[in-house]
Scaffold this active site. Structure first.
Site, PDB file in Angstrom:
ATOM      1  N   LYS A 147       0.829  -1.206   0.000  1.00  0.00           N
ATOM      2  CA  LYS A 147       0.000   0.000   0.000  1.00  0.00           C
ATOM      3  C   LYS A 147       0.862   1.254   0.000  1.00  0.00           C
ATOM      4  O   LYS A 147       0.534   2.253  -0.661  1.00  0.00           O
ATOM      5  CB  LYS A 147      -0.950  -0.017   1.188  1.00  0.00           C
ATOM      6  CG  LYS A 147      -2.086  -1.023   1.060  1.00  0.00           C
ATOM      7  CD  LYS A 147      -3.048  -0.897   2.215  1.00  0.00           C
ATOM      8  CE  LYS A 147      -4.293  -1.771   2.008  1.00  0.00           C
ATOM      9  NZ  LYS A 147      -3.988  -3.188   1.944  1.00  0.00           N
TER      10      LYS A 147
ATOM     11  N   ARG B 186      -5.822  -8.793  -9.385  1.00  0.00           N
ATOM     12  CA  ARG B 186      -6.472 -10.094  -9.569  1.00  0.00           C
ATOM     13  C   ARG B 186      -7.923  -9.855  -9.943  1.00  0.00           C
ATOM     14  O   ARG B 186      -8.382  -8.715 -10.004  1.00  0.00           O
ATOM     15  CB  ARG B 186      -6.418 -10.903  -8.270  1.00  0.00           C
ATOM     16  CG  ARG B 186      -6.985 -10.128  -7.081  1.00  0.00           C
ATOM     17  CD  ARG B 186      -7.068 -10.964  -5.830  1.00  0.00           C
ATOM     18  NE  ARG B 186      -7.394 -10.194  -4.652  1.00  0.00           N
ATOM     19  CZ  ARG B 186      -8.609  -9.794  -4.307  1.00  0.00           C
ATOM     20  NH1 ARG B 186      -9.647 -10.076  -5.082  1.00  0.00           N
ATOM     21  NH2 ARG B 186      -8.819  -9.113  -3.190  1.00  0.00           N
TER      22      ARG B 186
ATOM     23  N   HIS C  25     -15.142  -3.804   7.116  1.00  0.00           N
ATOM     24  CA  HIS C  25     -14.378  -3.365   5.943  1.00  0.00           C
ATOM     25  C   HIS C  25     -14.373  -4.422   4.829  1.00  0.00           C
ATOM     26  O   HIS C  25     -13.535  -4.366   3.935  1.00  0.00           O
ATOM     27  CB  HIS C  25     -12.927  -3.015   6.320  1.00  0.00           C
ATOM     28  CG  HIS C  25     -12.821  -2.001   7.410  1.00  0.00           C
ATOM     29  ND1 HIS C  25     -13.185  -0.686   7.239  1.00  0.00           N
ATOM     30  CD2 HIS C  25     -12.415  -2.105   8.706  1.00  0.00           C
ATOM     31  CE1 HIS C  25     -12.988  -0.021   8.367  1.00  0.00           C
ATOM     32  NE2 HIS C  25     -12.536  -0.862   9.268  1.00  0.00           N
TER      33      HIS C  25
END
Length: 629
Positions: free
Chosen positions: A116, A291, A235
């Site tokens: 990230k 993906r 989340h």
């Protein structure tokens, strides 16, 4: 096109890939763990190979074992699906080194977008807007605490490696920052083997909007429009739709351009998803999933494309057609059916699927990884299937989805089906009040415990239908008695509670003593030995049962039991400690979820049967407490 394709995954995505590949003329090889020996994806392949015990670390995450099977089976390509090895750059490299095509992007793109922090730096350089935050290498508590103060609370702590909501926790102020940081690190280490985190400004009412991208080996990258995935729990996505509704055309175009630029920054090949946080008319890069996504069917239904087919075509060297992307047609909505108890904080559940029936028809699609008779274990994600509905517009798609959920049957253990029925009909969802706090904001309506069937509806059901299992010689007579009509007590279960009913035989049929039938808005259907009753947003299965035992089945309130198998990852008390009501005592990890155990009352810890890190079986005691007098 490839001759032989090995699928390095399980569940509904493995079934889907197998069916598409066989339609394209590929021979399909499946792999499975010992727990999945009879799984649906095994039967969908031409041949299948066992790769180890049930735990994923000993089977689906064993890259060496999977590659060995691929070589022995003569596979010239491997499709990793999603999860497991799908975003593992080393596995992609190993496939290439073995002369086997990896159906996905190159390892450089996986590495760049898998971090990230690194992906944020790349996006800034590519001109893609990002949320203000900290993505530095210094991971000390002091630096992270200072950066959180600089960004301004609330801040979101996120695992630097990985996704799916693991290692992601908000800190609303300085007082809770270090505790949430410790929790995020622990989750990140357990899920990804990497405890590093990053910090971002925590937006209060954000939408989660993403753009599907597709790139070929000639350098062409296109978008396939937007999806909204704002309805989430922990989340993790629950409901997804395409195209993302209620976006201005200017914002939609900015999202398309930003997604293509993000993919171009890493020379992206194959299918991927660029995710954004949207608040008002502003959009910020969140992450890129290198993906296929779980929610890809909604894009397929509005574009008419098979994304798995195009993954295989691109991986085999085909170029994207010049007329891509097709314009979206209509609207599609998807919900995920989970083995979890939504009423009890979405706690995962296990057991054997006794019934799984979803209506078929125009505009409906079911992608399932399970069927009746299959066992749901604690080793893998609790998702059972995805139900997708298409309509000419959003309202039509939601109506079709809601009707299908009302008519669906999923039995054997606790599932989120009752929750999904309420969600699909919730007026705030219909009114486009979308953001990631939707479920928490409407928890009272969405997460209420299922209600027993009303007595008037129960009377209507038994008056209209009399299953053969509930009838006998007594029911084949008019019930005449010198001192009044015959009656008796019967026990009927509606899946929520057991009703003790005084059933009276009358010339008009079976009635309940003192109850006026009311079938308003309901539908009834014979269901084997039971009666299926549905109303908008509600469903029951009414079945005759034996009289319940009089003894209480409640357990000892002072014994905290493991609801499913798992591992003890946090132990905050010891024998002899005094605890307050509601105090957090222990945390168990199971089915990719952390389960928290709080004190049901103030008292004293009598014993702690397990140590930190222990594997705990379902029903075993975690802690024993005695209440204060």
């Amino acid at each position: 096109m490839f001759r032989t394709l090995l699928i390095a995954n399980r569940g509904e995505i493995a079934v889907r890939i197998a069916r598409t590949a066989r339609r394209l003329g590929c021979r399909v090889v499946a792999v499975y763990s010992e727990a999945d020996r009879h799984a649906l994806h095994v039967g969908a392949a031409d041949e299948a190979h066992c790769i180890g015990p049930a735990p994923a670390a000993q089977s689906y995450l064993r890259a060496d074992t999977i590659l060995d099977v691929a070589r022995r089976a003569g596979a010239d390509a491997i499709h990793p699906g999603y999860g497991f090895l799908s975003e593992n750059a080393a596995f992609a490299e190993a496939c290439t080194a073995s002369g086997i095509a990896f159906v996905g992007p190159g390892p450089e793109a996986i590495r760049a977008m898998g971090s990230k922090a690194e992906s944020k730096r790349l996006m800034v350089a590519a001109g893609v807007p990002t949320v203000p935050g900290y993505h530095g290498e210094d991971q000390s508590d002091a630096v992270l605490e200072a950066e959180a103060q600089r960004i301004g609370f609330p801040v979101l702590i996120k695992a630097s490696a990985g996704g799916g909501g693991k290692g992601m926790r908000p800190a609303y102020g300085p007082a809770d920052f270090l505790a949430e940081l410790a929790g995020a690190r622990r989750e990140a280490q357990a899920a990804f083997g990497d405890a590093r985190v990053l910090l971002e400004r925590y937006l209060t009412r954000p939408r989660h909007v993403e753009v599907q991208v597709l790139g070929d080996q000639r350098g062409r990258i296109i978008h396939l429009h937007t999806r909204d995935c704002s309805v989430q729990r922990r989340h993790q996505k629950v409901l997804e739709e395409a195209p993302a509704p209620a976006l201005s055309e200017a914002l939609r175009e900015r999202l398309h351009d930003a997604a293509v630029n993000a993919a171009r920054a890493v020379a992206y090949v194959n299918a991927g998803t660029v995710e954004f946080i949207v608040e008002g008319d502003e959009a910020y890069f969140l992450e890129m999933n290198t993906r296929l996504q779980v929610e890809h069917p909604v894009t397929e239904l509005v574009t008419g494309l098979d994304l798995v087919e195009w993954q295989l075509r691109v991986a085999s060297g085909e170029a994207l057609p010049g007329d891509f992307p097709p314009l979206p047609r209509g609207h599609a909505v998807e919900v995920r059916l989970y083995a979890e108890d939504a009423v009890h904080d979405f706690r995962p559940s296990t057991g054997r699927v006794t019934r799984l029936e979803v209506p078929e028809g125009e505009g409906l699609r079911l992608d399932a990884g399970f069927r009746a008779g299959d066992a749901v274990t604690s080793f893998y994600d609790p998702m059972l299937a995805k139900l997708i509905a298409w309509g000419q517009d959003r309202e039509a798609a939601l109506d079709r989805l809601a009707a299908a959920l009302d008519a669906a049957t999923l039995e054997g253990f606790a599932t989120n089906l009752p929750f999904l029925r309420r969600l699909a009909r919730h007026p705030a969802l219909r009114a486009l009040e979308l953001d990631t706090g939707f479920i928490a904001r409407h928890a009272d309506a969405l997460l209420a415990a299922p209600q027993p069937m009303p007595a008037k509806l129960l009377a209507a059901a038994l008056g209209r239908h009399r299953p053969e299992s509930a009838s006998g010689p007594w029911d084949r007579r008019d019930g005449f008695r010198l001192h009044g009509a015959a009656e008796r007590v019967e026990h009927w279960s509606d899946g929520v509670t057991t009703h003790a009913l005084v059933v009276r035989r009358a010339p008009s049929g079976v009635t309940l003593d003192g109850v006026t039938p009311d079938a308003s808005g309901a539908q009834f259907a014979a269901d084997g030995k039971a009666i299926r009753v549905t109303r908008p947003g509600e469903a029951w299965r009414l079945e005759r049962v034996e009289a319940p035992a009089s003894a209480s089945e409640a357990g000892d309130a002072g014994t905290l039991l493991a609801p499913i198998p798992g591992r003890l990852v946090q132990l905050l008390v010891a024998a002899g400690d005094r605890v307050a009501e509601g105090q957090l005592l222990a945390v168990m990890e199971a089915m990719k979820t952390e389960l928290k155990f709080h004190a049901p009352f103030a008292g004293r810890i009598e014993s702690v049967p397990h140590a930190l890190g222990d594997a705990v079986e379902e029903g075993e005691a975690l802690l024993l407490l005695t209440p204060d007098q």
